[in-house]
Design a protein around this motif. Structure first.
Motif, PDB file in Angstrom:
ATOM      1  N   ARG A  18      55.958 -21.391  30.432  1.00 29.61           N
ATOM      2  CA  ARG A  18      56.329 -19.968  30.418  1.00 29.61           C
ATOM      3  C   ARG A  18      55.169 -19.047  30.767  1.00 29.61           C
ATOM      4  O   ARG A  18      55.378 -17.865  31.030  1.00 29.61           O
ATOM      5  CB  ARG A  18      56.833 -19.589  29.012  1.00 29.61           C
ATOM      6  N   CYS A  43      49.280 -11.005  27.410  1.00 36.37           N
ATOM      7  CA  CYS A  43      50.562 -10.339  27.195  1.00 36.37           C
ATOM      8  C   CYS A  43      51.709 -11.343  27.198  1.00 36.37           C
ATOM      9  O   CYS A  43      52.605 -11.294  26.347  1.00 36.37           O
ATOM     10  CB  CYS A  43      50.780  -9.274  28.265  1.00 36.37           C
ATOM     11  N   SER A  44      51.686 -12.276  28.144  1.00 36.35           N
ATOM     12  CA  SER A  44      52.740 -13.298  28.205  1.00 36.35           C
ATOM     13  C   SER A  44      52.776 -14.122  26.929  1.00 36.35           C
ATOM     14  O   SER A  44      53.844 -14.422  26.381  1.00 36.35           O
ATOM     15  CB  SER A  44      52.515 -14.210  29.412  1.00 36.35           C
ATOM     16  N   SER A  46      51.666 -13.150  23.982  1.00 37.50           N
ATOM     17  CA  SER A  46      52.059 -12.311  22.852  1.00 37.50           C
ATOM     18  C   SER A  46      53.577 -12.208  22.746  1.00 37.50           C
ATOM     19  O   SER A  46      54.132 -12.173  21.641  1.00 37.50           O
ATOM     20  CB  SER A  46      51.448 -10.908  22.985  1.00 37.50           C
ATOM     21  N   VAL A  47      54.259 -12.174  23.884  1.00 37.60           N
ATOM     22  CA  VAL A  47      55.722 -12.119  23.872  1.00 37.60           C
ATOM     23  C   VAL A  47      56.297 -13.409  23.302  1.00 37.60           C
ATOM     24  O   VAL A  47      57.200 -13.398  22.461  1.00 37.60           O
ATOM     25  CB  VAL A  47      56.262 -11.858  25.292  1.00 37.60           C
ATOM     26  N   LEU A  48      55.764 -14.550  23.765  1.00 41.20           N
ATOM     27  CA  LEU A  48      56.259 -15.845  23.293  1.00 41.20           C
ATOM     28  C   LEU A  48      55.972 -16.065  21.818  1.00 41.20           C
ATOM     29  O   LEU A  48      56.750 -16.718  21.118  1.00 41.20           O
ATOM     30  CB  LEU A  48      55.622 -16.967  24.120  1.00 41.20           C
ATOM     31  N   ASP A  50      55.637 -13.642  19.620  1.00 44.86           N
ATOM     32  CA  ASP A  50      56.198 -12.522  18.849  1.00 44.86           C
ATOM     33  C   ASP A  50      55.105 -11.725  18.144  1.00 44.86           C
ATOM     34  O   ASP A  50      55.189 -11.427  16.947  1.00 44.86           O
ATOM     35  CB  ASP A  50      57.217 -13.040  17.830  1.00 44.86           C
ATOM     36  N   TYR A  53      52.534  -5.728  20.468  1.00 46.22           N
ATOM     37  CA  TYR A  53      51.903  -5.468  21.767  1.00 46.22           C
ATOM     38  C   TYR A  53      50.732  -4.498  21.661  1.00 46.22           C
ATOM     39  O   TYR A  53      49.638  -4.754  22.173  1.00 46.22           O
ATOM     40  CB  TYR A  53      52.974  -4.918  22.709  1.00 46.22           C
ATOM     41  N   TYR A  57      46.759  -5.193  22.699  1.00 38.66           N
ATOM     42  CA  TYR A  57      46.234  -4.629  23.948  1.00 38.66           C
ATOM     43  C   TYR A  57      44.957  -3.838  23.687  1.00 38.66           C
ATOM     44  O   TYR A  57      43.985  -3.950  24.442  1.00 38.66           O
ATOM     45  CB  TYR A  57      47.266  -3.730  24.622  1.00 38.66           C
ATOM     46  N   THR A  81      51.428  -6.185  34.861  1.00 39.99           N
ATOM     47  CA  THR A  81      52.113  -6.130  33.568  1.00 39.99           C
ATOM     48  C   THR A  81      52.671  -4.741  33.363  1.00 39.99           C
ATOM     49  O   THR A  81      51.980  -3.749  33.583  1.00 39.99           O
ATOM     50  CB  THR A  81      51.136  -6.456  32.424  1.00 39.99           C
ATOM     51  N   TYR A  87      54.925   2.819  22.118  1.00 36.49           N
ATOM     52  CA  TYR A  87      54.655   1.567  21.422  1.00 36.49           C
ATOM     53  C   TYR A  87      55.485   1.500  20.145  1.00 36.49           C
ATOM     54  O   TYR A  87      55.746   2.516  19.507  1.00 36.49           O
ATOM     55  CB  TYR A  87      53.173   1.464  21.055  1.00 36.49           C
TER      56      TYR A  87
END
Length: 261
Positions: A18, A43-44, A46-48, A50, A53, A57, A81, A87
């Motif tokens: 991913r 960032c990728s 952090s999404v996976l 959870d 953000y 950052y 991105t 936020y």
């Protein structure tokens, strides 16, 4: 991020499908080694995983600056991105705690980081770290103690050290006692004593040093210090007594009897 990865139950192979990064590089990133990662990678992940953000950052950007990355590199690292100006807000309890302790945290940071930007950045980063680890903090014995440890670690990582001891010399110029003196001769004498005191304070154990900074440098009440550290007032008084005993033994050693031959 490493702790979030362990808690997620995911594997490197799963993340590798991913995130546009080789599994070996993912391993290096999660171990905090190798080249500083681009934001799109962080960032990728952090999404996976959870992870919030906004604080991540800000911490990534600040660390990139401290790693001497150029503004152009930072901007290029975020161009692929989607950045948003809105936020998600931190937990209400987090905001309440930060508002309650912010001014005192700034005072503590100022004792070691006299530069205003460094001081403000240390406290801001502490609050972001606390947001990222908020669930761990809630699960700890005392959220105030958990937050203080985060502040101390952040401040100490940026404090100049001499022989492994944090430097407090600059803080001597900010003492309330000095500010109250108007006679120049008195100020000079007091300055010499204060510098000697702060040099001796740097030898204190962490808990005693923190208590003395808050009690001696900023004259905060015992109960207020106890609330900041997340410990009982009796423990603050104990740390202060032990610290004073040590400092007196260093600054005012007992005179030896007799005259050496």
């Amino acid at each position: 991020m490493r702790e979030a990865y362990f808690a997620s139950g995911r594997t490197l192979s799963d993340l590798g499908t991913r995130v546009p990064l080789a599994k070996s590089k993912l391993s290096e990133l999660l171990r905090g080694i190798g080249l500083y990662p681009r934001w799109e990678i962080v960032c990728s992940l952090s999404v996976l995983l959870d992870m919030p953000y906004a604080p991540l950052y800000r911490l990534w950007r600040q660390a990139a600056i401290e790693a001497h990355k150029s503004r152009d590199w930072i901007d290029r690292s975020t161009e692929n991105t989607a950045l948003t100006t809105t936020y998600p807000a931190p937990p209400l309890e987090h905001r309440a705690l930060c508002e309650l302790v912010e001014n005192d945290y700034l005072l503590y940071a100022q004792a070691f980081l006299p530069d205003d930007d460094q001081r403000d950045s240390a406290v801001s980063d502490t609050f972001d770290i606390l947001w990222l680890s908020w669930n761990d903090g809630l699960g700890s014995p005392d959220i105030r103690r958990f937050a203080w440890k985060a502040l101390r670690a952040t401040v100490m990582s940026r404090t100049p050290h001499i022989d492994g001891r944090p430097s407090l010399s600059q803080a001597a110029f900010d003492t309330i006692t000095l500010k109250s003196l108007t006679d120049e001769a008195d100020r000079i004498d007091q300055m010499a004593e204060t510098l000697e005191l702060f040099r001796a304070m740097s030898w204190l154990p962490a808990a005693q040093l923190d208590v003395m900074v808050l009690r001696v440098l900023w004259s905060l009440p015992t109960e207020r210090v106890a609330g900041l550290l997340g410990v009982p007032p009796a423990m603050v008084r104990s740390h202060e007594r032990h610290a004073i005993h040590f400092l007196e033994s260093v600054l005012c050693p007992p005179e030896t009897e007799g005259t050496p031959l």
